[in-house]
Design a protein around this motif. Sequence first.
Motif, PDB file in Angstrom:
ATOM      1  N   ILE A  10       0.839  -1.206   0.000  1.00  0.00           N
ATOM      2  CA  ILE A  10       0.000   0.000   0.000  1.00  0.00           C
ATOM      3  C   ILE A  10       0.874   1.257   0.000  1.00  0.00           C
ATOM      4  N   ILE A  11       1.965   1.232   0.784  1.00  0.00           N
ATOM      5  CA  ILE A  11       2.859   2.406   0.847  1.00  0.00           C
ATOM      6  C   ILE A  11       3.509   2.648  -0.519  1.00  0.00           C
ATOM      7  N   ARG A  12       3.981   1.561  -1.182  1.00  0.00           N
ATOM      8  CA  ARG A  12       4.597   1.736  -2.501  1.00  0.00           C
ATOM      9  C   ARG A  12       3.572   2.226  -3.520  1.00  0.00           C
ATOM     10  N   TRP A  13       2.365   1.701  -3.396  1.00  0.00           N
ATOM     11  CA  TRP A  13       1.299   2.151  -4.307  1.00  0.00           C
ATOM     12  C   TRP A  13       0.999   3.638  -4.083  1.00  0.00           C
ATOM     13  N   ALA A  14       0.944   4.055  -2.803  1.00  0.00           N
ATOM     14  CA  ALA A  14       0.671   5.457  -2.498  1.00  0.00           C
ATOM     15  C   ALA A  14       1.786   6.357  -3.043  1.00  0.00           C
ATOM     16  N   ALA A  15       3.043   5.888  -2.969  1.00  0.00           N
ATOM     17  CA  ALA A  15       4.156   6.673  -3.500  1.00  0.00           C
ATOM     18  C   ALA A  15       4.031   6.846  -5.006  1.00  0.00           C
ATOM     19  N   ARG A  16       3.651   5.759  -5.694  1.00  0.00           N
ATOM     20  CA  ARG A  16       3.491   5.867  -7.149  1.00  0.00           C
ATOM     21  C   ARG A  16       2.332   6.783  -7.512  1.00  0.00           C
ATOM     22  N   VAL A  17       1.240   6.690  -6.756  1.00  0.00           N
ATOM     23  CA  VAL A  17       0.095   7.559  -7.017  1.00  0.00           C
ATOM     24  C   VAL A  17       0.472   9.022  -6.791  1.00  0.00           C
ATOM     25  N   LEU A  18       1.218   9.280  -5.707  1.00  0.00           N
ATOM     26  CA  LEU A  18       1.640  10.653  -5.427  1.00  0.00           C
ATOM     27  C   LEU A  18       2.525  11.189  -6.551  1.00  0.00           C
ATOM     28  N   GLU A  19       3.452  10.370  -7.017  1.00  0.00           N
ATOM     29  CA  GLU A  19       4.349  10.808  -8.085  1.00  0.00           C
ATOM     30  C   GLU A  19       3.589  11.074  -9.376  1.00  0.00           C
ATOM     31  N   ALA A  20       2.583  10.269  -9.662  1.00  0.00           N
ATOM     32  CA  ALA A  20       1.825  10.438 -10.895  1.00  0.00           C
ATOM     33  C   ALA A  20       0.855  11.614 -10.827  1.00  0.00           C
ATOM     34  N   ASN A  21       0.557  12.106  -9.624  1.00  0.00           N
ATOM     35  CA  ASN A  21      -0.445  13.155  -9.488  1.00  0.00           C
ATOM     36  C   ASN A  21       0.114  14.418  -8.824  1.00  0.00           C
ATOM     37  N   GLU A  22       1.410  14.623  -8.933  1.00  0.00           N
ATOM     38  CA  GLU A  22       1.992  15.835  -8.367  1.00  0.00           C
ATOM     39  C   GLU A  22       1.396  17.096  -8.997  1.00  0.00           C
ATOM     40  N   HIS A  23       1.099  17.027 -10.280  1.00  0.00           N
ATOM     41  CA  HIS A  23       0.535  18.211 -10.952  1.00  0.00           C
ATOM     42  C   HIS A  23      -0.822  18.588 -10.373  1.00  0.00           C
ATOM     43  N   LEU A  24      -1.590  17.586  -9.898  1.00  0.00           N
ATOM     44  CA  LEU A  24      -2.884  17.902  -9.291  1.00  0.00           C
ATOM     45  C   LEU A  24      -2.696  18.650  -7.975  1.00  0.00           C
ATOM     46  N   ILE A  25      -1.701  18.225  -7.186  1.00  0.00           N
ATOM     47  CA  ILE A  25      -1.433  18.922  -5.919  1.00  0.00           C
ATOM     48  C   ILE A  25      -0.992  20.358  -6.199  1.00  0.00           C
ATOM     49  N   ARG A  26      -0.110  20.534  -7.179  1.00  0.00           N
ATOM     50  CA  ARG A  26       0.331  21.893  -7.517  1.00  0.00           C
ATOM     51  C   ARG A  26      -0.853  22.757  -7.972  1.00  0.00           C
ATOM     52  N   ALA A  27      -1.748  22.162  -8.752  1.00  0.00           N
ATOM     53  CA  ALA A  27      -2.906  22.926  -9.237  1.00  0.00           C
ATOM     54  C   ALA A  27      -3.828  23.299  -8.080  1.00  0.00           C
ATOM     55  N   MET A  28      -4.031  22.387  -7.144  1.00  0.00           N
ATOM     56  CA  MET A  28      -4.898  22.669  -5.997  1.00  0.00           C
ATOM     57  C   MET A  28      -4.314  23.786  -5.135  1.00  0.00           C
TER      58      MET A  28
END
Length: 421
Positions: free
Chosen positions: A200-218
């Motif tokens: 789950i932790i590795r999956w969360a890291a991959r999800v975070l890396e793939a969605n960094e642009h969403l965090i920046r936009a928010m």
Amino acid sequence: MKPFRLRSDAAAPPPALVRMRWIAGGLLVVMAATFLAARAFEPRVPALGFVRAFAEAAMVGGLADWFAVTALFRHPLGLPIPHTAIIPRNKDRIGTTLAAFLRDNFLIPRVVARRMQGLDVAGAVGRWLSEPGARDGRLVRGAGKLAVHMLEAFDQQRLGGMVKGAIGNRLRELDVSPLLGQALTAAIAEQRHLPLLDGIIRWAARVLEANEHLIRAMVHERAGSIMRWTGLDETLANKIIEGLHKMLSEMGEDSDHPLRAKAEEGLETLAHDLIHDPAMQARVEGIKAEIIANPAMQRWLDGLWEQARGGMLKMARNPDGVMGGPVGDMLRQLGETLQKDAALRATINRFVRRTAVGMAADYGDGIVRLVSETVRSWDAETITRRLENAVGRDLQYIRINGTLVGGLVGLAIHAVDVVLR
């Protein structure tokens, strides 16, 4: 009920029975001819009295046994002599007696349990599976052909619907919530949940890396104009992303991380609720019902049945090939395991014994009624021929023995008469 007439060709007497009838009847004719010849020449040759006595008594013995054998199946010479044609007249009583014999000796649960106590079914199956020479190819091919005919003869749409319905009903009846809770509790107790947390932790890291642009936009959308003008929103977003990456990295490396402890506590709470909380159980049941009712699930069940049917047909059409491939290796390994593992054999034998006892208790009376009613429905003439064909050859030996023994008795009586004169 209209009598059920068996095929007439199946009731035709076999050649061996016909031959034995001719031998028994011919021996009686020979004794009659011998008697007449000996009686005619006895005044000239007194010693022929012994031959005459033997032939005379042999005729009596042969005729008596012919009458007894014939009386079992029909009226001798077509005469309605009392206590003849025993089997046709007592067909219904024979069926009832046979059914009672089956019930009293085979279908009472305690009798079944006693008879199966010493049977090593698992050991026999193990030997059959592990020894290629013990498996009769004709038996395997015959069973395969029968399986193919049965699978192709059934209404596939109806049969598939029945299988799918049975699986669906079984899934609906299955209380999955406690099972999931118990499995999760056992996994936590044996530390088998740790790979799940790591995943789950590795999956969360991959999800975070793939969605960094969403965090920046928010962050950019929620920041004030001054922060956007000075570029602090980009700095803030980077710090948030870096902090999340650092937190996930520390959770992956440190097994005592506080957030991992919180996650494990949450899993333990979930396991407890799955077993004991009615609200959680109701939610799980609702999810299960939605999954079962989903059209995709129904299509999967249809495909599952078709794949299973196709696999069974393939195996049934080529049993030798299957036995020589991976399935055959698996069956051989199973056979070897059954022979070596005494505990497994005992468990399987106990299961077979309990199953047999349960079937005797549940279906014994039905089997008894079936046997009795089936025999009652048989056509008396045809079933009489069937029984005569089955045992008639041995009965003809009785006629032959009666002829010879009767002749010997007559010879002995004549000898005693000659001595006492």
